[in-house]
Scaffold this active site. Structure first.
Site, short mmCIF file in Angstrom:
data_model
loop_
_atom_site.label_atom_id
_atom_site.label_comp_id
_atom_site.label_asym_id
_atom_site.label_seq_id
_atom_site.Cartn_x
_atom_site.Cartn_y
_atom_site.Cartn_z
N CYS A 86 1.03 -1.28 0.06
CA CYS A 86 0.08 0.04 -0.07
C CYS A 86 0.88 1.20 0.04
O CYS A 86 1.99 1.27 0.63
CB CYS A 86 -0.77 0.07 1.34
N ARG A 95 4.98 0.24 -6.12
CA ARG A 95 5.01 -0.53 -5.13
C ARG A 95 4.01 -1.76 -4.99
O ARG A 95 4.09 -2.54 -4.35
CB ARG A 95 4.77 0.26 -3.68
N TRP A 108 -3.06 -2.81 -1.56
CA TRP A 108 -2.63 -3.97 -2.01
C TRP A 108 -3.28 -5.05 -0.89
O TRP A 108 -3.08 -4.93 0.07
CB TRP A 108 -1.20 -4.19 -1.96
N GLY A 113 -0.31 -1.34 6.61
CA GLY A 113 -0.08 -2.41 7.43
C GLY A 113 -1.09 -3.48 7.89
O GLY A 113 -2.04 -3.45 7.23
N GLU A 158 18.80 -16.71 -8.60
CA GLU A 158 18.49 -15.81 -8.59
C GLU A 158 17.77 -15.53 -10.04
O GLU A 158 16.93 -14.92 -10.38
CB GLU A 158 19.49 -14.78 -8.58
N LYS A 187 13.83 -14.59 -10.89
CA LYS A 187 13.70 -13.05 -11.94
C LYS A 187 12.75 -13.74 -12.85
O LYS A 187 11.84 -12.95 -13.31
CB LYS A 187 14.93 -12.77 -12.52
N GLU A 216 9.18 -14.31 -11.64
CA GLU A 216 8.52 -13.07 -11.26
C GLU A 216 7.73 -12.30 -12.41
O GLU A 216 6.82 -11.79 -12.24
CB GLU A 216 8.96 -12.45 -10.13
N HIS A 256 18.83 -36.74 -8.81
CA HIS A 256 18.31 -37.48 -7.81
C HIS A 256 16.71 -37.26 -7.61
O HIS A 256 15.98 -37.09 -6.83
CB HIS A 256 18.93 -36.67 -6.21
C1 F6R Z 1 12.68 -9.93 -6.37
C2 F6R Z 1 12.51 -9.07 -5.19
C3 F6R Z 1 12.01 -9.59 -3.95
C4 F6R Z 1 12.92 -8.75 -2.89
C5 F6R Z 1 12.50 -9.24 -1.53
C6 F6R Z 1 13.10 -8.60 -0.40
O1 F6R Z 1 12.95 -9.31 -7.72
O2 F6R Z 1 12.58 -7.80 -5.29
O3 F6R Z 1 12.37 -10.99 -3.97
O4 F6R Z 1 14.27 -8.98 -3.09
O5 F6R Z 1 11.14 -8.88 -1.26
O6 F6R Z 1 13.04 -7.21 -0.53
P1 F6R Z 1 14.17 -6.29 0.31
O7 F6R Z 1 15.38 -6.15 -0.39
O8 F6R Z 1 13.65 -4.67 0.07
O9 F6R Z 1 14.09 -6.45 1.80
#
Ligand code: F6R
Length: 610
Positions: A2, A27, A74, A101, A482, A486, A489, A505
């Protein structure tokens, strides 16, 4: 997550609120709304969907007035809908609240309110807050908010308006970020700096348990218990332009291209002029304290955790101290074994991730020293950790983290070297050798970025597949994780990352004719083993893209279908290069599939709920 924006001043508030909310779109959100003190009283317009929906609803019937609050939601409690959107009001419609929150005891509170005759329209926890404030109101909104907040448990950042006091805006922070902007005859609240940066660079950062009372001419700062406090103004010195696209089609692409700068900036001032040692003057821990550390826990979420996996390799190899990595949401619930000689390293781009912050607090509660690697000065993680290394990646807007991840790698390289030089596990010549290689990384990334078209082609071909694999050994496995995250997502293609030796395995059963496999082969000591694992997949029909070191292309040519070479560097540093083609791969796959690259479905940039 949010977003909150609030304004009190002499200009029409609606456009300021909407523009501010647009700056927070990154966000992630599913509905939006505003409340404005109009001549008719406190009026609210809100709607499910994008801000464009809200704008079109307001275009026929604007809310006119110079005081207002706005929100992008959100969904957590209750599905995305008009009625669940914020701002929320009480039954008299005299009080309006925006909230980030979660109120953990909202059901309990709601039950009491229902028994007292209150009617609720939404499924949200936030609506409870507006009702609570109305119950507590006896002529002073500040006191009413303080009394209401005392009854609430959980995490909240609030913006509150009441029609009874149209020239005051009240803001509260408790475990959810909130800042106050100070202008001339105008004041602002926001959950993140970009929302108000167009209007002011002077801000107060609220701490947990603090609140602010805004009028046009003043900001009163106090604790939620009602004690007045004073704070220094924090002057924001970065530009809004850095937070905009600068000619790139997407923030993610811009941020991928900003990595050479992010590497340089993160190293700047941290390497001695002669290039032979690391200087981390920001660390408060003494050499003696560092020498006394015998184990490390690296705790983070998502991409930041993947940087931590590389960090584990870096510290173990340079310092020979055992390192465990942990998912932050698991850490505090599994009674981690924290001894006085444990260093806990939390990694967080935003510095506001609820799980990471909770892990940090748990580690400190158990007596550990906490080092934070974060990208945001003044964030909760930065303020609460004992030591902080700021990555200088600049604001990261795209939901998918790229330059923040790779700058975290640089921070780990620097910290690992600093530790090694302090305890003597690496001599000056060895440190100088790594530092020299690190200083070449920005240029090497530039070289990689110039070959983006090659990756674009591969991305287009894999975008037709519904499943693929990333494999690697050692740090290559960490980078594979990673790369896989990526891709998932932003392209929504299912993929898995596997330690190459582990495939046989079980998972090898999933490889069939044409299954794409991205194999990382940057670790020379593991090279032969990798080739055998690649052969195992090829024998089952896999189509393999090898990410190799320059100069190895010929050797690998027989074992893979395609390859992409990264410039030569030291084995420990390869993640800072090998991740680049993987970031580009996910970007172009998402693009080929027509997805919203910067705002992938279901995800938020800053995850401030547990
Ligand atoms: C993926 C991504 C998330 C953040 C995770 C932690 O691209 O951005 O997996 O890495 O939500 O966020 P931070 O680093 O802000 O604690």
């Amino acid at each position: 997550m949010c977003g909150i924006v609030g304004y009190i001043g002499y200009r029409e508030s609606q456009p300021i609120l909407i523009e501010g909310l647009k700056k927070l779109e990154y966000r992630g959100y599913d509905s939006a709304g505003i409340a404005v003190q109009t001549e008719q009283g406190l009026e609210v317009t809100k709607t499910v969907g994008r801000l464009a929906n809200l704008e079109s609803r307001l275009s026929g019937d604007p809310l006119r007035g110079t005081v207002g609050i706005g929100h992008t939601r959100w969904a957590t409690h209750g599905k995305p809908s008009d009625v669940n959107s914020h701002p929320h009001t009480d039954n008299s419609l005299k009080f309006s609240v925006v909230h980030n929150g979660i109120i953990e005891n909202y059901l309990e509170l709601k039950e009491e309110l229902v028994q007292a005759g209150h009617r609720f329209l939404s499924e949200t926890d936030t609506e409870v807050i507006s009702h609570l404030i109305s119950v507590e109101y006896d002529g002073d909104i500040v006191k009413a908010v303080q009394r209401a907040v005392k009854k609430m448990r959980g995490a909240f950042a609030l913006g509150v308006l009441t029609e009874y006091e149209p020239d005051r805006l009240v803001a509260v922070r408790y475990a959810s970020p909130l800042i106050i902007g100070v202008g001339d005859g105008e004041k602002y609240i926001a959950s993140d700096i970009p929302a108000i940066l167009e209007h002011t660079r002077d801000i107060y950062i609220l701490n947990d348990g603090e609140m602010a009372v805004l009028t046009r001419d003043a900001v009163e700062l106090l604790t939620i218990e009602g004690n007045f406090i004073s704070k220094e103004i924090f002057h924001v010195d970065w530009d809004l332009m850095t937070a905009e696209k600068a000619g790139f089609d997407h923030f993610m692409l811009k941020e991928i291209h900003e990595q050479p700068k992010a590497y340089r900036d993160t190293m700047l001032g941290r390497i001695s002029d002669d290039g032979r040692s690391v200087e981390l003057s920001e660390l408060k821990m003494t050499a003696e304290q560092l020498k006394g550390i015998n184990r490390v826990h690296i705790v983070a979420c998502g991409t930041a955790l993947h940087a931590g996996l590389v960090g584990k390799n870096v510290i173990e190899s340079l310092v020979r101290v055992p390192v465990e990595t942990d998912v932050a949401s698991e850490y505090r619930y599994r009674s981690p074994i924290i001894t006085p000689d444990t260093l806990v390293i939390v990694v967080s781009q935003s510095g506001e991730t609820a799980d990471t912050l909770a892990a940090l607090r748990e580690a400190q509660r158990c007596g550990a020293r906490v080092l934070a690697i974060t990208n945001v000065v003044g964030s909760s993680v930065a303020r609460e950790a004992d030591d902080v290394i700021i990555t200088l990646a600049g604001p990261e807007i795209a939901v998918a983290s790229t330059k923040a991840y790779s700058s975290q790698l640089i921070a780990f390289f620097l910290f690992g070297l600093y530790w090694a030089q302090t305890v003597g596990t690496r001599d000056e010549a060895a440190v100088a050798q790594v530092l020299a290689a690190m200083q070449s990384l920005p240029e090497q990334v530039e070289k990689l970025l110039a070959q983006a078209e090659v990756i674009k082609e591969v991305a287009e071909s894999i975008s037709h597949h519904s499943s693929l694999f990333f494999i690697g050994r050692g740090v290559d496995y960490a980078v594979a994780m990673e790369g896989s995250l990526k891709l998932k997502e932003i392209s929504y293609i299912h993929s898995e990352a596997y330690a190459a030796g582990e495939l046989k395995h079980g998972t090898l059963a999933l490889i069939e004719e044409g299954t794409p496999v991205i194999a990382l082969l940057t670790q020379e000591d593991l090279y032969e083993k990798m080739l055998s694992n690649i052969k195992e997949t090829k024998a089952r029909g896999a189509h393999v893209l090898g990410i190799v070191n320059e100069g190895q292309e010929q050797e690998v040519a027989k074992s893979v279908d395609r390859q992409f070479a990264i410039p030569r560097t030291l084995p420990l540093l390869t993640p800072a290069l090998s991740v680049i083609p993987l970031q580009l791969l996910s970007y172009y796959a998402s693009l080929a599939l027509g997805h919203d690259v910067d705002k992938p479905r279901n995800l938020a940039k800053s995850v401030t709920v547990e």
